[in-house]
Scaffold this active site. Structure first.
Site, short mmCIF file in Angstrom:
data_model
loop_
_atom_site.label_atom_id
_atom_site.label_comp_id
_atom_site.label_asym_id
_atom_site.label_seq_id
_atom_site.Cartn_x
_atom_site.Cartn_y
_atom_site.Cartn_z
N GLU A 38 67.38 31.90 1.36
CA GLU A 38 68.44 31.26 0.13
C GLU A 38 68.18 31.59 -1.06
OE1 GLU A 38 67.81 27.05 -0.28
OE2 GLU A 38 70.05 26.59 -0.19
N LYS A 302 43.57 2.92 13.84
CA LYS A 302 43.02 2.81 15.27
C LYS A 302 43.10 1.19 15.84
CE LYS A 302 40.00 6.54 13.90
NZ LYS A 302 38.78 7.15 13.98
N ASN A 325 41.62 6.01 19.28
CA ASN A 325 42.10 7.19 18.48
C ASN A 325 42.92 8.22 19.11
OD1 ASN A 325 39.86 8.51 19.86
ND2 ASN A 325 39.23 9.60 18.24
N ASP A 341 35.99 9.22 19.79
CA ASP A 341 34.83 9.53 18.78
C ASP A 341 33.59 8.96 18.95
OD1 ASP A 341 36.46 9.99 16.65
OD2 ASP A 341 37.03 7.89 15.85
N ASN A 392 23.26 -1.39 6.19
CA ASN A 392 24.51 -1.27 5.40
C ASN A 392 24.30 -1.97 4.04
OD1 ASN A 392 27.28 -0.35 5.24
ND2 ASN A 392 27.83 -2.49 5.35
N GLY A 476 28.65 16.64 11.34
CA GLY A 476 29.81 16.04 11.87
C GLY A 476 30.65 16.96 12.12
P1 NAP Z 1 34.58 3.09 6.47
O1 NAP Z 1 35.04 2.26 7.65
O2 NAP Z 1 35.31 3.05 5.17
O3 NAP Z 1 33.13 2.66 6.07
C1 NAP Z 1 32.26 3.21 5.03
C2 NAP Z 1 30.74 2.93 5.26
O4 NAP Z 1 30.16 3.51 4.22
C3 NAP Z 1 30.75 1.49 4.97
O5 NAP Z 1 29.39 1.02 5.87
C4 NAP Z 1 30.26 1.50 3.48
O6 NAP Z 1 29.46 0.44 3.28
C5 NAP Z 1 29.39 2.55 3.35
N1 NAP Z 1 29.28 3.32 2.05
C6 NAP Z 1 30.26 3.68 1.25
N2 NAP Z 1 29.89 3.97 -0.10
C7 NAP Z 1 28.60 3.70 -0.05
C8 NAP Z 1 27.54 3.68 -1.12
N3 NAP Z 1 27.95 4.04 -2.17
N4 NAP Z 1 26.31 3.09 -0.93
C9 NAP Z 1 26.44 2.77 0.36
N5 NAP Z 1 27.19 2.61 1.55
C10 NAP Z 1 28.11 2.89 1.20
O7 NAP Z 1 34.36 4.81 6.95
P2 NAP Z 1 34.33 5.40 8.31
O8 NAP Z 1 35.66 5.52 9.13
O9 NAP Z 1 33.34 4.55 9.09
O10 NAP Z 1 33.84 6.71 7.95
C11 NAP Z 1 32.46 6.93 7.58
C12 NAP Z 1 31.93 8.40 7.66
O11 NAP Z 1 32.04 8.66 8.69
C13 NAP Z 1 32.85 9.10 6.45
O12 NAP Z 1 32.15 9.89 5.70
C14 NAP Z 1 33.62 10.23 7.72
O13 NAP Z 1 33.76 11.48 7.01
C15 NAP Z 1 32.76 10.13 8.86
N6 NAP Z 1 33.38 10.35 10.17
C16 NAP Z 1 33.29 11.45 10.77
C17 NAP Z 1 33.83 11.80 12.11
C18 NAP Z 1 33.71 13.00 12.84
O14 NAP Z 1 34.40 13.11 13.50
N7 NAP Z 1 32.64 13.70 12.32
C19 NAP Z 1 34.71 10.78 12.41
C20 NAP Z 1 35.01 9.45 11.66
C21 NAP Z 1 34.40 9.27 10.58
P3 NAP Z 1 30.17 -1.22 2.86
O15 NAP Z 1 30.20 -1.65 4.44
O16 NAP Z 1 28.91 -1.98 2.04
O17 NAP Z 1 31.23 -0.93 1.77
#
Ligand code: NAP
Length: 511
Positions: A38, A302, A325, A341, A392, A476
């Site tokens: 286009e 989810k 999921n 997961d 945590n 991961g």
């Molecule tokens: P989420 O529900 O937002 O949970 C995040 C967690 O991280 C909470 O426990 C939070 O603590 C903690 N956190 C964040 N910042 C922090 C800090 N500065 N200091 C201490 N704790 C901290 O996220 P999610 O879905 O569970 O995912 C978490 C991780 O899992 C991600 O990095 C993601 O990449 C990974 N993941 C990987 C897969 C895979 O297939 N490989 C699948 C799913 C997730 P608070 O409770 O205090 O906020």
């Protein structure tokens, strides 16, 4: 109905600033697989004179549509209307298909149509703000107007509006382009071919887009495998918010290609909130002709997915985790839900430790984090009898999780002195862009295996520290590939091409 003599055209929009550059871009687009280009004359520094137009359109390497979109329809041309229509007449005379907006008066439109003895006239309407209230009536009127192709483009306000162009394509009475703009409309750009659209628009690169949501031509051909889409193609997708950077379209489309499954996998942006998710699912299930067979569900939907599918239609551990999921859509719109997961995480760990799941019994495992990923990991570990301690930052969340799954919670301040054979990081500490952060500065004594659920970067700072300390490490990426493999096998019933899926993820993460 449409003659269907031609498959849906893959149209590349050219937004070059000069006619000479536009001709070069035309050659590039054709070489990259566009069967049609286009030429957006409204992007040129000035309208081409007759000689320039002739050079632009002479023996083109692809079919050509000429458009000079005025500002009132979202284009850039704000000059004299007579001069604009004169250039379009001339382009039609030279054999190009010409786009004329719906609001051009009948007499002028007919003048351009008469100039197009061999070529086609597209009558177009664009709404950059909303879905027109009177969409069906508008389209019916346009289908009666001078021209041979109707083009209708609008802006969805909700995810399910992305299906509206497909409704129009199914009931068209002549050739039609029907598209929704923005991220929610990507589905209409990809599935147009399945429903016999006249064409879909792509760009040469991501900065050359003329409408929000346009997909660049390389992604359309290589990621979504445009050429292989036909009326029998099954549809899968990922639902989430945000969704633009999801790796799932890349991994699943590559798997479908490698396994010769006639299917395409598309991203669906559905805004947060169970109401939004439920409305989207209702709209999808109301359209069984979409041939939609399955959905990956990611943050934040989810929990809503579990509720929508119904716990009775989900595997017991998914119901216990409280998150689904993977949705499979069976004959008659029956739904079933899984959580791939938890199994993905457990299997990544067991593979690294050369264990069967049952051999996790009584092993001390420290889980860092209490969010969604931690929940799936803790539920599965407890299910197989591991001794789990949750650490945590927000202790109350750790306690709630531990109480629910009958394990132990500890304060984040004690993480450096944890005692466990296995550590699993389920926090986002160390995830891109915070790649210099780690939940543990050193590996506590006695730890043999460290599993970081983060997959971007592939090797986090935590895993580097673990490797240097002689621990076995699990990335991961293993978990991510495992969950996608399980989804593929759930949907198709055939063995997933695991190595190809893994290499796609690694390539994406390294690019
Ligand atoms: P989420 O529900 O937002 O949970 C995040 C967690 O991280 C909470 O426990 C939070 O603590 C903690 N956190 C964040 N910042 C922090 C800090 N500065 N200091 C201490 N704790 C901290 O996220 P999610 O879905 O569970 O995912 C978490 C991780 O899992 C991600 O990095 C993601 O990449 C990974 N993941 C990987 C897969 C895979 O297939 N490989 C699948 C799913 C997730 P608070 O409770 O205090 O906020």
């Amino acid at each position: 109905m449409q003659s269907d003599q031609h498959p849906t055209r893959l149209i590349c929009c050219l937004t070059s600033p000069t006619a000479r550059q536009m001709r070069q871009d035309m050659e590039t687009a054709a070489a990259r697989g566009a069967d049609t280009v286009e030429c957006r004359l409204d992007y040129l520094d000035r309208l081409p004179d007759d000689a320039q137009l002739e050079r632009l359109l002479k023996e083109p390497p692809a079919a050509v549509i000429v458009t000079c979109r005025p500002t009132r329809e979202g284009g850039r041309y704000d000059g004299d209307e007579y001069a604009r229509l004169r250039v379009l007449c001339r382009a039609a005379n030279l054999g190009a298909t010409v786009d004329i907006e719906r609001d051009v008066p009948v007499a002028e439109a007919l003048a351009v149509a008469n100039a197009a003895r061999q070529s086609q006239i597209i009558r177009s309407h664009h709404d950059f703000n909303a879905v027109p209230d009177n969409l069906d009536q508008l389209v019916a009127e346009m289908e009666q107007s001078a021209g041979t192709v109707t083009k209708i483009v609008f802006t969805p306000s909700r995810a399910e509006d992305g299906f509206r162009p497909l409704d129009l394509l199914r009931s068209r009475s002549r050739d039609m382009i029907a598209l929704a703009m923005g991220e929610a409309g990507i589905v209409s750009r990809i599935l147009g071919r399945k429903f016999g659209a006249y064409g879909t628009f792509t760009t040469l690169n991501d900065t050359a887009s003329t409408a929000p949501g346009q997909v660049n031509i390389d992604l359309m051909r290589n990621l979504y495998r445009w050429q292989s889409i036909n009326e029998r193609t099954a549809v899968y997708g990922v639902v989430g918010c945000p969704i633009a950077h999801s790796l799932s379209p890349a991994i699943h489309n590559a798997a479908f290609e490698a396994a010769a499954v006639n299917a395409v996998y598309v991203p669906m942006l559905v805004q947060s909130g169970a109401d939004n998710f439920n409305r989207f699912m209702d709209a999808l299930l109301e359209r069984p002709w979409l041939d939609w067979r399955g959905l990956s569900v990611t943050i934040p939907h989810k929990e809503a997915a579990l509720a929508y599918v119904g716990p009775a239609n989900c595997e017991p551990l998914a119901a216990m985790i409280g998150a689904v999921n993977t949705i499979t859509i069976g004959p008659g719109g029956t739904l079933s839900g899984r959580n791939t997961d938890y199994a993905a995480a457990i299997d990544a760990l067991c593979n690294a430790m050369s264990l069967r799941r049952e051999e996790l019994l009584d092993r001390p495992v420290a889980v860092l984090g209490a969010g969604g990923a931690a929940r799936a990991v803790v539920a599965a570990l407890v299910h197989y009898g591991a001794q789990v301690t949750v650490y945590n930052r927000t202790l109350s969340r750790a306690k709630a999780l531990a109480e629910e799954f009958f394990c132990t919670a500890k304060d984040w301040s004690r993480v450096a002195s944890l005692e466990a054979q296995v550590v699993i990081n389920c926090t986002s500490i160390g995830m891109h862009p915070g790649v210099d952060d780690s939940p543990l500065a050193q590996v506590p004594p006695g730890v043999e295996v460290i599993f970081d659920t983060i997959y971007n970067p592939i090797e986090t700072k935590l895993l580097k520290t673990a490797r240097a300390a002689g621990c076995r490490t699990v990335s991961g990426v293993d978990m991510f590939v495992n969950q996608a493999v399980a989804q593929f096998e759930t949907w198709t019933g055939i063995q997933a091409p695991r190595e190809i899926m893994r290499s796609v993820v690694l390539k994406k993460l390294q690019s």
